[in-house]
Design a protein around this motif. Structure first.
Motif, PDB file in Angstrom:
ATOM      1  N   ALA A  74       0.826  -1.208   0.000  1.00 34.61           N
ATOM      2  CA  ALA A  74       0.000   0.000   0.000  1.00 34.61           C
ATOM      3  C   ALA A  74       0.859   1.256   0.000  1.00 34.61           C
ATOM      4  CB  ALA A  74      -0.930  -0.015   1.208  1.00 34.61           C
ATOM      5  N   ALA A  75       1.932   1.249   0.779  1.00 36.10           N
ATOM      6  CA  ALA A  75       2.785   2.429   0.877  1.00 36.10           C
ATOM      7  C   ALA A  75       3.453   2.764  -0.450  1.00 36.10           C
ATOM      8  CB  ALA A  75       3.843   2.217   1.956  1.00 36.10           C
ATOM      9  N   LEU A  76       3.715   1.763  -1.267  1.00 37.06           N
ATOM     10  CA  LEU A  76       4.396   1.999  -2.541  1.00 37.06           C
ATOM     11  C   LEU A  76       3.464   2.432  -3.659  1.00 37.06           C
ATOM     12  CD1 LEU A  76       7.102  -0.828  -2.782  1.00 37.06           C
ATOM     13  CD2 LEU A  76       7.369   1.544  -2.029  1.00 37.06           C
ATOM     14  N   LEU A  77       2.162   2.364  -3.457  1.00 37.87           N
ATOM     15  CA  LEU A  77       1.236   2.672  -4.548  1.00 37.87           C
ATOM     16  C   LEU A  77       1.391   4.095  -5.081  1.00 37.87           C
ATOM     17  CD1 LEU A  77      -1.988   0.827  -3.313  1.00 37.87           C
ATOM     18  CD2 LEU A  77      -0.328   0.050  -5.011  1.00 37.87           C
ATOM     19  N   PRO A  78       1.356   5.133  -4.238  1.00 38.84           N
ATOM     20  CA  PRO A  78       1.550   6.480  -4.785  1.00 38.84           C
ATOM     21  C   PRO A  78       2.921   6.652  -5.444  1.00 38.84           C
ATOM     22  CG  PRO A  78       0.599   6.592  -2.584  1.00 38.84           C
ATOM     23  CD  PRO A  78       1.045   5.175  -2.788  1.00 38.84           C
ATOM     24  N   PHE A  79       3.931   5.988  -4.899  1.00 37.60           N
ATOM     25  CA  PHE A  79       5.291   6.077  -5.433  1.00 37.60           C
ATOM     26  C   PHE A  79       5.379   5.446  -6.816  1.00 37.60           C
ATOM     27  CE2 PHE A  79       9.593   3.935  -5.427  1.00 37.60           C
ATOM     28  CZ  PHE A  79      10.329   5.076  -5.713  1.00 37.60           C
ATOM     29  N   LEU A  80       4.834   4.249  -6.974  1.00 43.33           N
ATOM     30  CA  LEU A  80       4.870   3.580  -8.275  1.00 43.33           C
ATOM     31  C   LEU A  80       4.071   4.362  -9.309  1.00 43.33           C
ATOM     32  CD1 LEU A  80       4.473  -0.132  -7.127  1.00 43.33           C
ATOM     33  CD2 LEU A  80       6.550   0.953  -8.024  1.00 43.33           C
ATOM     34  N   LYS A  81       2.950   4.938  -8.876  1.00 41.80           N
ATOM     35  CA  LYS A  81       2.165   5.753  -9.804  1.00 41.80           C
ATOM     36  C   LYS A  81       2.926   7.000 -10.210  1.00 41.80           C
ATOM     37  CE  LYS A  81      -2.266   8.094 -10.401  1.00 41.80           C
ATOM     38  NZ  LYS A  81      -3.551   8.471  -9.774  1.00 41.80           N
ATOM     39  N   GLU A 130      -5.292  -4.126  -1.407  1.00 41.22           N
ATOM     40  CA  GLU A 130      -6.747  -4.095  -1.261  1.00 41.22           C
ATOM     41  C   GLU A 130      -7.287  -5.329  -0.557  1.00 41.22           C
ATOM     42  OE1 GLU A 130      -8.182  -3.371  -5.202  1.00 41.22           O
ATOM     43  OE2 GLU A 130      -8.219  -1.191  -4.896  1.00 41.22           O
ATOM     44  N   ALA A 131      -6.501  -6.397  -0.518  1.00 44.93           N
ATOM     45  CA  ALA A 131      -6.939  -7.583   0.220  1.00 44.93           C
ATOM     46  C   ALA A 131      -7.130  -7.254   1.701  1.00 44.93           C
ATOM     47  CB  ALA A 131      -5.941  -8.716   0.043  1.00 44.93           C
ATOM     48  N   MET A 132      -6.432  -6.218   2.197  1.00 50.69           N
ATOM     49  CA  MET A 132      -6.611  -5.830   3.594  1.00 50.69           C
ATOM     50  C   MET A 132      -8.029  -5.334   3.853  1.00 50.69           C
ATOM     51  SD  MET A 132      -3.114  -3.917   4.796  1.00 50.69           S
ATOM     52  CE  MET A 132      -3.194  -2.584   3.600  1.00 50.69           C
ATOM     53  N   VAL A 133      -8.613  -4.673   2.860  1.00 45.13           N
ATOM     54  CA  VAL A 133      -9.952  -4.116   3.039  1.00 45.13           C
ATOM     55  C   VAL A 133     -10.984  -5.224   3.220  1.00 45.13           C
ATOM     56  CG1 VAL A 133     -11.696  -2.610   2.029  1.00 45.13           C
ATOM     57  CG2 VAL A 133      -9.268  -2.141   1.618  1.00 45.13           C
ATOM     58  N   ASP A 134     -10.774  -6.320   2.522  1.00 47.05           N
ATOM     59  CA  ASP A 134     -11.752  -7.410   2.526  1.00 47.05           C
ATOM     60  C   ASP A 134     -11.419  -8.512   3.525  1.00 47.05           C
ATOM     61  OD1 ASP A 134     -13.082  -6.147   0.362  1.00 47.05           O
ATOM     62  OD2 ASP A 134     -11.592  -6.967  -1.009  1.00 47.05           O
ATOM     63  N   ALA A 135     -10.314  -8.361   4.272  1.00 46.94           N
ATOM     64  CA  ALA A 135      -9.911  -9.423   5.196  1.00 46.94           C
ATOM     65  C   ALA A 135     -10.936  -9.553   6.322  1.00 46.94           C
ATOM     66  CB  ALA A 135      -8.534  -9.123   5.779  1.00 46.94           C
ATOM     67  N   PRO A 136     -11.345 -10.784   6.663  1.00 46.83           N
ATOM     68  CA  PRO A 136     -12.316 -10.964   7.752  1.00 46.83           C
ATOM     69  C   PRO A 136     -11.670 -10.698   9.103  1.00 46.83           C
ATOM     70  CG  PRO A 136     -11.502 -13.077   6.995  1.00 46.83           C
ATOM     71  CD  PRO A 136     -10.922 -12.055   6.065  1.00 46.83           C
ATOM     72  N   PRO A 137     -12.467 -10.405  10.131  1.00 51.71           N
ATOM     73  CA  PRO A 137     -11.914 -10.243  11.478  1.00 51.71           C
ATOM     74  C   PRO A 137     -11.206 -11.509  11.930  1.00 51.71           C
ATOM     75  CG  PRO A 137     -14.200  -9.499  11.377  1.00 51.71           C
ATOM     76  CD  PRO A 137     -13.925 -10.220  10.089  1.00 51.71           C
ATOM     77  N   GLY A 171      -1.737   4.986   1.756  1.00 53.92           N
ATOM     78  CA  GLY A 171      -1.429   4.673   0.367  1.00 53.92           C
ATOM     79  C   GLY A 171      -2.639   4.403  -0.500  1.00 53.92           C
ATOM     80  N   LEU A 172      -3.539   3.538  -0.030  1.00 57.03           N
ATOM     81  CA  LEU A 172      -4.725   3.217  -0.820  1.00 57.03           C
ATOM     82  C   LEU A 172      -5.629   4.430  -0.987  1.00 57.03           C
ATOM     83  CD1 LEU A 172      -5.741  -0.342   0.434  1.00 57.03           C
ATOM     84  CD2 LEU A 172      -5.342   0.317  -1.952  1.00 57.03           C
ATOM     85  N   ALA A 173      -5.851   5.169   0.088  1.00 57.20           N
ATOM     86  CA  ALA A 173      -6.762   6.312   0.005  1.00 57.20           C
ATOM     87  C   ALA A 173      -6.234   7.371  -0.953  1.00 57.20           C
ATOM     88  CB  ALA A 173      -6.987   6.911   1.385  1.00 57.20           C
ATOM     89  N   HIS A 174      -4.919   7.538  -0.997  1.00 60.49           N
ATOM     90  CA  HIS A 174      -4.353   8.495  -1.936  1.00 60.49           C
ATOM     91  C   HIS A 174      -4.553   8.013  -3.369  1.00 60.49           C
ATOM     92  CE1 HIS A 174      -1.232  10.769  -4.131  1.00 60.49           C
ATOM     93  NE2 HIS A 174      -1.447  11.700  -3.223  1.00 60.49           N
ATOM     94  N   LEU A 175      -4.305   6.747  -3.620  1.00 56.52           N
ATOM     95  CA  LEU A 175      -4.477   6.218  -4.968  1.00 56.52           C
ATOM     96  C   LEU A 175      -5.936   6.266  -5.396  1.00 56.52           C
ATOM     97  CD1 LEU A 175      -2.613   4.868  -7.139  1.00 56.52           C
ATOM     98  CD2 LEU A 175      -3.576   2.699  -6.394  1.00 56.52           C
ATOM     99  N   GLU A 176      -6.842   6.063  -4.452  1.00 56.29           N
ATOM    100  CA  GLU A 176      -8.274   6.072  -4.752  1.00 56.29           C
ATOM    101  C   GLU A 176      -8.846   7.472  -4.925  1.00 56.29           C
ATOM    102  OE1 GLU A 176      -9.244   2.018  -2.149  1.00 56.29           O
ATOM    103  OE2 GLU A 176      -9.697   3.995  -1.342  1.00 56.29           O
ATOM    104  N   GLY A 177      -8.065   8.489  -4.611  1.00 49.95           N
ATOM    105  CA  GLY A 177      -8.545   9.853  -4.752  1.00 49.95           C
ATOM    106  C   GLY A 177      -9.317  10.381  -3.576  1.00 49.95           C
ATOM    107  N   ARG A 178      -9.219   9.711  -2.433  1.00 48.16           N
ATOM    108  CA  ARG A 178      -9.921  10.216  -1.253  1.00 48.16           C
ATOM    109  C   ARG A 178      -9.277  11.496  -0.726  1.00 48.16           C
ATOM    110  NH1 ARG A 178     -13.536   6.381   0.491  1.00 48.16           N
ATOM    111  NH2 ARG A 178     -13.180   4.263  -0.282  1.00 48.16           N
ATOM    112  N   TYR A 179      -7.974  11.662  -0.959  1.00 56.50           N
ATOM    113  CA  TYR A 179      -7.285  12.885  -0.566  1.00 56.50           C
ATOM    114  C   TYR A 179      -6.033  13.018  -1.408  1.00 56.50           C
ATOM    115  CZ  TYR A 179      -3.451  10.423   1.715  1.00 56.50           C
ATOM    116  OH  TYR A 179      -2.340   9.647   1.946  1.00 56.50           O
TER     117      TYR A 179
END
Length: 430
Positions: A346-353, A372-379, A395-403
């Motif tokens: 996740a941390a590398l996503l903005p960097f690779l982009k 993204e597997a972290m988002v869907d991981a069960p408790p 990382g994910l939120a930046h790539l997704e455009g949340r901020y």
């Protein structure tokens, strides 16, 4: 045409959901829902039009973070540690996430807990202790009172931005108080280099003022967008100088694109300049992964971006064909060890982009899928750990455009922008 097809798909999906779908069919179709038509049944869980932007644009990983790691009193807990610790870093990051989520209730809870427990009830005359938790004698409280300068900057940044977007002057006053203390206690001048941030007030300079000295530094403590914003917020502070020095520092210590977790700077005597850290050596791992994260989020219009990406680009190219980022790298030798956790991906996503290389498109896609597997991981045991979740939120939120960060360092947040232009939710919402 694409919007019409998305609308038709969403309407068909909602119709198949029976009563729940019918309730939403009766309400106006929001841009948030239309853009997320492919999310399937999750669309039926969206609040109707007219709900606040933060409610219309859910952020599942943030909701997991609050549910799993934020206690009712506002303490951010890392349950993986022996001390069941809370840190100034965790509290400050949590406040940034709450701001991005437009969750002022959680923001306030985190700040109040930090003042009460890391500051002993007052953070106008002292910096927050970095570690709080279960002591060796079984009692609970501050374990290490030495502040951590990266958290101090993130606290000030979160407060300054909250003052701006939520229009609460008291937050800005608290930010100014913190920055005055940071400037006095945690900023120094490296001989023959210039202004630099120490990791904390005590314990990071060895030697005597009139003799050879070794400074210990951490490159991950210096996110350029944060420094840019603080420079405009506190114009008399050293933040603009630090923003200028940061790419020079990273360029000096990066070898083969690898930035170590810790670096040394030797002054006095026969040797002046950057050296391998005398305590941690040349290892690049859980600290330094954030250097790539911050560099990737630095706007290309920022003058620092070109230097940062040039210095770090070999590490982007190193990701070609890899299933996961290395857990450890060695700056001096280039040796790699193991696979890092999903938070590293996740941390590398903005960097690779930001690297913008066509040959890295498969690496970006592979690391995004892994993150993204972290988002869907069960408790349970498979759920992402505290630090993985933190890196995922950034990382994910930046790539997704949340901020994103503007060139001046201000946060440009999805909820704030969508409220202004009736825009869409762009993030992963399943």
């Amino acid at each position: 045409m694409m919007a019409d097809r998305a609308r038709r798909r969403l309407l068909a999906q909602l119709a198949r959901l029976g009563a729940a779908g019918a309730a939403l069919l009766a309400a106006p179709l929001t841009a948030c829902a239309a853009d997320s038509a492919t999310a399937g049944a999750s669309a039926a869980r969206r609040p109707p039009a007219g709900a606040p932007p933060s409610a219309r644009c859910p952020w599942p990983l943030y909701q997991q973070f609050v549910a799993r790691f934020v206690q009712a009193d506002g303490r951010v807990l890392d349950p993986s540690t022996r001390e069941q610790q809370s840190t100034s870093e965790g509290q400050s990051y949590g406040m940034v996430f709450a701001l991005i989520a437009n969750d002022r209730l959680t923001f306030d809870r985190l700040w109040r807990w930090s003042v009460a427990n890391l500051g002993g009830g007052n953070l106008t005359d002292k910096l927050p202790a970095w570690q709080w938790g279960r002591r060796n004698d079984g009692s609970w409280g501050v374990i290490d009172a030495n502040p951590a300068s990266d958290a101090d900057l993130w606290f000030a940044y979160a407060l300054a931005e909250a003052a701006r977007v939520w229009k609460v002057p008291a937050y800005g006053e608290a930010a100014h108080a913190l920055l005055g203390l940071v400037a006095k206690q945690e900023v120094t001048t490296l001989p023959d280099f210039g202004t630099m941030l120490l990791p904390g007030p005590q314990g990071f300079v060895d030697g005597k003022p009139d003799g050879p000295r070794t400074y210990r530094l951490n490159a991950s403590y210096l996110p350029v967008p944060v420094l840019r914003r603080l420079a405009s917020f506190d114009r008399n502070g050293p933040w603009g100088a630090l923003a200028t020095q940061t790419p020079k520092f990273i360029e000096a210590v990066a070898k083969q694109g690898i930035v170590p977790d810790w670096s040394g700077y030797r002054a006095g005597g026969d040797l002046v300049g950057f050296v391998t850290d005398p305590v941690k050596g040349d290892v690049s791992s859980y600290d330094a992964i954030r250097v790539y994260l911050w560099a990737g989020m630095t706007p290309s219009a920022d003058s620092a971006s070109r230097t940062l990406m040039r210095a770090l680009l070999p590490n982007a190219q190193r990701m070609e064909g890899r299933a996961a980022p290395p857990e450890k790298m060695h700056a001096d030798t280039g040796a790699l060890e193991g696979n890092g956790p999903p938070g590293f991906s996740a941390a590398l996503l903005p960097f690779l982009k930001a690297a913008g290389l066509p040959n890295l498109a498969p690496a970006l896609a592979a690391q995004r899928t892994r993150a993204e597997a972290m988002v869907d991981a069960p408790p349970g045991p498979a759920a992402p750990a505290y630090y993985d979740t933190v890196l995922g939120l950034f990382g994910l939120a930046h790539l997704e455009g949340r901020y994103s960060f503007s060139p001046s360092g201000q946060l440009e947040m999805e909820w704030d922008q969508s409220a202004k232009r009736e825009g869409a939710c762009r993030g992963k919402t399943t």
